[in-house]
Design a protein around this motif. Structure first.
Motif, short mmCIF file in Angstrom:
data_model
loop_
_atom_site.label_atom_id
_atom_site.label_comp_id
_atom_site.label_asym_id
_atom_site.label_seq_id
_atom_site.Cartn_x
_atom_site.Cartn_y
_atom_site.Cartn_z
N UNK A 146 0.83 -1.20 0.00
CA UNK A 146 0.00 0.00 0.00
C UNK A 146 0.86 1.25 0.00
N UNK A 147 1.93 1.25 0.79
CA UNK A 147 2.84 2.40 0.83
C UNK A 147 3.49 2.62 -0.53
N UNK A 148 3.90 1.54 -1.19
CA UNK A 148 4.51 1.65 -2.52
C UNK A 148 3.50 2.23 -3.51
N UNK A 149 2.29 1.70 -3.49
CA UNK A 149 1.26 2.19 -4.41
C UNK A 149 0.88 3.64 -4.13
N UNK A 150 0.83 4.01 -2.87
CA UNK A 150 0.53 5.39 -2.51
C UNK A 150 1.60 6.33 -3.04
N UNK B 144 1.24 6.66 -6.76
CA UNK B 144 0.10 7.50 -7.10
C UNK B 144 0.44 8.97 -6.91
N UNK B 145 1.09 9.31 -5.79
CA UNK B 145 1.45 10.71 -5.54
C UNK B 145 2.44 11.22 -6.58
N UNK B 146 3.36 10.37 -6.97
CA UNK B 146 4.32 10.75 -8.01
C UNK B 146 3.61 11.01 -9.33
N UNK B 147 2.70 10.13 -9.70
CA UNK B 147 1.94 10.32 -10.94
C UNK B 147 1.07 11.57 -10.88
N UNK B 148 0.50 11.82 -9.73
CA UNK B 148 -0.36 13.00 -9.57
C UNK B 148 0.47 14.28 -9.72
N UNK B 149 1.69 14.27 -9.20
CA UNK B 149 2.55 15.45 -9.31
C UNK B 149 2.99 15.69 -10.75
N UNK B 150 3.23 14.65 -11.50
CA UNK B 150 3.71 14.80 -12.87
C UNK B 150 2.59 14.95 -13.89
N UNK B 151 1.36 14.78 -13.48
CA UNK B 151 0.24 14.81 -14.41
C UNK B 151 -0.04 16.22 -14.91
N UNK B 152 0.39 17.22 -14.24
CA UNK B 152 0.12 18.59 -14.67
C UNK B 152 -1.22 19.06 -14.13
#
Length: 67
Positions: free
Chosen positions: A41-45, A48-56
């Motif tokens: 769960x920590x890895x997936x979180x 997700x946060x990394x993807x959210x930051x790079x999504x623009x």
């Protein structure tokens, strides 16, 4: 106490000890699984946060042209 009564009590204690050991093993296995799931769960979180930051930035919500 009669010998039969003592034997019955010994059997009951042995059965309860076996049951406690089995439950303890199951509990240990569940904690191992919980720890594994927490790490996943920590890895997936983090992903997700990394993807959210790079999504623009999100596009603005506007009404479609036919309104």
């Amino acid at each position: 106490m009669s010998d039969d009564r003592i034997l019955q009590l010994e059997e009951t204690v042995a059965y309860q000890a076996k049951t406690i050991d089995e439950l303890s093993e199951q509990l240990a296995a569940q904690w191992t699984e919980i720890d594994r799931l927490k790490k996943r769960f920590e890895v997936l979180t983090e992903r997700f946060l990394t993807l959210e930051e790079t999504a623009g930035e999100r596009p603005a919500i506007t009404k479609p042209p036919h309104y």
